[in-house]
Design a protein around this motif. Structure first.
Motif, PDB file in Angstrom:
ATOM      1  N   SER A 212       0.808  -1.225   0.000  1.00 56.88           N
ATOM      2  CA  SER A 212       0.000   0.000   0.000  1.00 56.88           C
ATOM      3  C   SER A 212       0.841   1.274   0.000  1.00 56.88           C
ATOM      4  O   SER A 212       0.316   2.359  -0.233  1.00 56.88           O
ATOM      5  CB  SER A 212      -0.931   0.012   1.215  1.00 56.88           C
ATOM      6  OG  SER A 212      -0.180  -0.074   2.419  1.00 56.88           O
ATOM      7  N   GLY A 213       2.144   1.159   0.263  1.00 58.79           N
ATOM      8  CA  GLY A 213       3.010   2.338   0.271  1.00 58.79           C
ATOM      9  C   GLY A 213       4.467   1.938   0.278  1.00 58.79           C
ATOM     10  O   GLY A 213       4.816   0.844   0.745  1.00 58.79           O
ATOM     11  N   VAL A 214       5.340   2.828  -0.234  1.00 58.57           N
ATOM     12  CA  VAL A 214       6.765   2.519  -0.335  1.00 58.57           C
ATOM     13  C   VAL A 214       7.617   3.762  -0.076  1.00 58.57           C
ATOM     14  O   VAL A 214       7.169   4.897  -0.242  1.00 58.57           O
ATOM     15  CB  VAL A 214       7.131   1.969  -1.735  1.00 58.57           C
ATOM     16  CG1 VAL A 214       6.385   0.671  -2.017  1.00 58.57           C
ATOM     17  CG2 VAL A 214       6.869   3.000  -2.823  1.00 58.57           C
ATOM     18  N   SER A 215       8.865   3.506   0.314  1.00 55.16           N
ATOM     19  CA  SER A 215       9.913   4.526   0.355  1.00 55.16           C
ATOM     20  C   SER A 215      11.130   3.912  -0.320  1.00 55.16           C
ATOM     21  O   SER A 215      11.578   2.839   0.084  1.00 55.16           O
ATOM     22  CB  SER A 215      10.247   4.930   1.792  1.00 55.16           C
ATOM     23  OG  SER A 215      11.372   5.787   1.816  1.00 55.16           O
ATOM     24  N   ALA A 216      11.666   4.582  -1.359  1.00 52.14           N
ATOM     25  CA  ALA A 216      12.578   3.886  -2.269  1.00 52.14           C
ATOM     26  C   ALA A 216      13.822   4.684  -2.622  1.00 52.14           C
ATOM     27  O   ALA A 216      13.841   5.919  -2.552  1.00 52.14           O
ATOM     28  CB  ALA A 216      11.823   3.526  -3.546  1.00 52.14           C
ATOM     29  N   MET A 217      14.846   3.936  -3.049  1.00 52.10           N
ATOM     30  CA  MET A 217      16.041   4.490  -3.674  1.00 52.10           C
ATOM     31  C   MET A 217      16.333   3.700  -4.933  1.00 52.10           C
ATOM     32  O   MET A 217      16.229   2.468  -4.933  1.00 52.10           O
ATOM     33  CB  MET A 217      17.257   4.403  -2.741  1.00 52.10           C
ATOM     34  CG  MET A 217      17.232   5.316  -1.544  1.00 52.10           C
ATOM     35  SD  MET A 217      18.845   5.322  -0.680  1.00 52.10           S
ATOM     36  CE  MET A 217      18.933   3.601  -0.150  1.00 52.10           C
ATOM     37  N   LEU A 218      16.716   4.404  -6.005  1.00 53.67           N
ATOM     38  CA  LEU A 218      17.195   3.785  -7.233  1.00 53.67           C
ATOM     39  C   LEU A 218      18.596   4.309  -7.519  1.00 53.67           C
ATOM     40  O   LEU A 218      18.900   5.472  -7.216  1.00 53.67           O
ATOM     41  CB  LEU A 218      16.283   4.117  -8.422  1.00 53.67           C
ATOM     42  CG  LEU A 218      14.820   3.679  -8.336  1.00 53.67           C
ATOM     43  CD1 LEU A 218      14.068   4.141  -9.587  1.00 53.67           C
ATOM     44  CD2 LEU A 218      14.707   2.170  -8.187  1.00 53.67           C
ATOM     45  N   GLU A 219      19.437   3.473  -8.118  1.00 49.85           N
ATOM     46  CA  GLU A 219      20.792   3.913  -8.447  1.00 49.85           C
ATOM     47  C   GLU A 219      21.215   3.323  -9.787  1.00 49.85           C
ATOM     48  O   GLU A 219      20.916   2.160 -10.089  1.00 49.85           O
ATOM     49  CB  GLU A 219      21.785   3.472  -7.363  1.00 49.85           C
ATOM     50  CG  GLU A 219      23.191   3.990  -7.563  1.00 49.85           C
ATOM     51  CD  GLU A 219      23.249   5.512  -7.641  1.00 49.85           C
ATOM     52  OE1 GLU A 219      23.447   6.034  -8.750  1.00 49.85           O
ATOM     53  OE2 GLU A 219      23.088   6.168  -6.593  1.00 49.85           O
ATOM     54  N   THR A 220      21.894   4.150 -10.577  1.00 49.38           N
ATOM     55  CA  THR A 220      22.528   3.689 -11.815  1.00 49.38           C
ATOM     56  C   THR A 220      24.030   3.831 -11.630  1.00 49.38           C
ATOM     57  O   THR A 220      24.547   4.943 -11.522  1.00 49.38           O
ATOM     58  CB  THR A 220      22.059   4.517 -13.025  1.00 49.38           C
ATOM     59  OG1 THR A 220      20.633   4.431 -13.132  1.00 49.38           O
ATOM     60  CG2 THR A 220      22.682   3.993 -14.310  1.00 49.38           C
TER      61      THR A 220
END
Length: 396
Positions: A212-220
Motif C-alpha cells: 500500500s506504500g513505499v519509500s525507495a532508492m534507485l541507483e545507476t
C-alpha cells in the motif's frame, strides 16, 4: 478415443523468453492432462532469417515477420507476447480485440497508463470468453507454491515481516554492451521492473496482502556502455576500441525500498525489497522470507527445490527445517519424476502453460490476471516516484 481440441498458439518474439515459452508449450501436454492441446502454430519476428531459424530450432510450424499477421489468421487462438515492454500494450490490446487469448510476459507494460488500458481490454474480452494472463512464472515454482499453501493454511499465523531480494551479477562488468534492457524507452525500468517485479508479485501472492506504500532508492552505477560487442547470455563483452560509440544507460541498476502491506482486518506486514544485477557471485538469487506469529518460511531460487520452514509450535528450539519439494503431494511435482529428483528453471514456464490452458479450457479467468499485474505496475510506479523525490513515502 476423444480427440482433444487444439489451442493454436502464435508467439511474438523468439529470444530468451521465446525459447523458454516454446519449451513450455511443447512440454506441458506431454506431462499433464490438459483440456486443450497446445499447437506451436506460428512465431513472429521482424528479422526474416532469424525468425525462420528460431522456428526450426524451437519447433514452430510457420513464421510471420509482422505480428499483426498473427491476428488476421484463423488458425491462431492465442497470442504469446515475449517482446520488450514497450510493445506489450499495442500487441495485447489488438489481440484481445481480435478475439485471441493472450499470455503476456512481465512486467505487464512500461507505464501504469498502458497497464490500465490493457486491463480494461482484458476485462472486456473476458466477458466474451477471451482470457489473458501475465507471465509471473515464479508463482509456478513448486517450493514457492508450497509456501503460499502454508500461508493459506494459516501455518504462519498473522504475517508481520516480508523480506524480498532478487540478486544477479550479469551486468556487473562496466564494459558489458548496451542492450534493450538498459534503454528505458524499451524496457520501462532496469532491475526494478526486470527482476524486482517478480519479487513484488511473489511477495503479494504468497502473503495474500497488497503493498500500500513505499519509500525507495534507485541507483545507476554505470551510465554509459559500448554500443557494440559480443552478447553472452544477458550480458557479454563490449567492444573497447577507441572509436566504438557508447550509449547512455537510462534505467536503474539497483532498487531498494521499504514497504507497508495492507492486511485488511489485521495490521499489515512491513517489508524490505532489493533488486540488483550487480551482486557479484549471485546468479539468480530470487529470495523471499516471510515471518508470522506462528512460524516463518524462506525460499531462494538458487536452491529452487527447497523450502525452509519454521513452526514455532512444533520445534521452538530447532530453527528452520529444510523441505525438499519433490514429493507427489507438493504443487505440480506429481506429474514429473520420482521423489528426490528435482526440477529446473524451465519447469515454471511449463506449469504456467498448464495453469493457463486449464483455465481457458474450463472457461475461467487465469491468474495472475492483467488486473493483478496492474497492481504490480502501480507498485513499480510508486517506487520510481518515491526515489525521484528523496525517498519520500509514496502511497500505491
Amino acid at each position: 478415443m476423444t480427440q482433444t481440441k487444439p489451442l493454436r498458439v502464435g508467439m511474438v518474439g523468439y529470444a530468451f523468453m521465446g525459447a523458454a515459452h516454446s519449451h513450455a508449450w511443447r512440454t506441458a501436454p506431454r506431462f499433464f492432462d490438459l483440456p486443450l492441446q497446445p499447437q506451436l502454430t506460428a512465431v513472429a519476428g521482424r528479422n526474416a532469417d532469424g525468425v525462420r531459424a528460431a522456428a526450426d530450432k524451437l519447433g514452430w510450424e510457420s513464421v510471420e515477420t509482422d505480428w499483426r499477421r498473427l491476428l488476421e489468421r484463423d488458425d491462431i487462438d492465442l497470442i504469446d507476447i515475449c517482446t520488450p515492454g514497450n510493445t506489450h500494450a499495442e500487441i495485447a490490446i489488438a489481440a484481445l480485440e481480435a478475439g485471441k487469448h493472450v499470455l503476456c510476459e512481465k512486467p505487464l507494460a512500461n507505464s501504469v497508463e498502458e497497464a490500465e488500458r490493457m486491463t480494461l481490454a482484458a476485462e472486456t474480452a473476458a466477458k466474451n470468453g477471451v482470457f489473458s494472463m501475465c507471465g509471473f512464472s515464479y508463482r509456478r515454482t513448486p517450493a514457492l507454491a508450497l509456501a503460499k499453501r502454508f500461508v493459506d493454511q494459516g501455518r504462519l499465523g498473522e504475517i508481520r515481516h516480508v523480506r524480498a531480494q532478487y540478486l544477479q551479477d550479469w551486468l556487473s562488468d562496466a564494459n558489458a554492451p548496451m542492450t534493450w534492457r538498459l534503454d528505458k524507452s524499451k524496457s520501462g525500468s532496469g532491475s526494478l521492473g526486470d527482476i524486482g517485479a517478480h519479487s513484488i508479485d511473489a511477495a503479494q501472492w504468497v502473503t495474500g496482502q497488497y503493498i500500500s506504500g513505499v519509500s525507495a532508492m534507485l541507483e545507476t552505477f554505470v551510465r554509459e556502455r559500448p554500443l557494440a560487442g559480443d552478447l553472452v547470455g544477458l550480458g557479454g563483452h563490449g567492444d573497447l576500441s577507441s572509436d566504438t560509440p557508447r550509449g547512455e544507460v537510462t534505467v536503474d541498476d539497483a532498487a531498494i525500498f521499504s514497504a507497508k502491506f495492507d492486511g485488511g482486518a489485521s495490521p499489515g506486514a512491513i517489508g524490505v525489497f532489493e533488486a540488483t544485477r550487480y551482486a557479484l557471485g549471485r546468479k539468480n538469487a530470487m529470495r523471499l522470507e516471510v515471518n508470522g506469529t506462528k512460524g516463518s518460511l524462506a525460499f531462494d531460487f538458487e536452491e529452487m527445490n527447497v523450502l525452509s520452514f519454521y513452526d514455532a509450535a512444533e520445534s521452538p528450539d530447532a530453527g528452520f527445517r529444510r523441505i525438499f519439494v519433490t514429493e507427489p503431494e507438493h504443487p505440480y511435482v506429481g506429474n514429473w519424476w520420482p521423489t528426490g529428483h528435482g526440477l529446473g528453471y524451465e519447469h515454471g514456464f511449463t506449469h504456467q502453460v498448464v495453469d493457463l490452458v486449464t483455465a481457458i479450457g474450463e472457461g475461467h479467468q487465469p491468474e495472475p490476471s492483467f488486473g493483478d499485474a496492474l497492481q504490480v505496475q502501480r507498485v513499480l510506479a510508486a517506487v520510481e516516484s518515491s526515489a525521484a523525490n528523496s525517498s519520500q513515502w509514496q502511497k500505491v
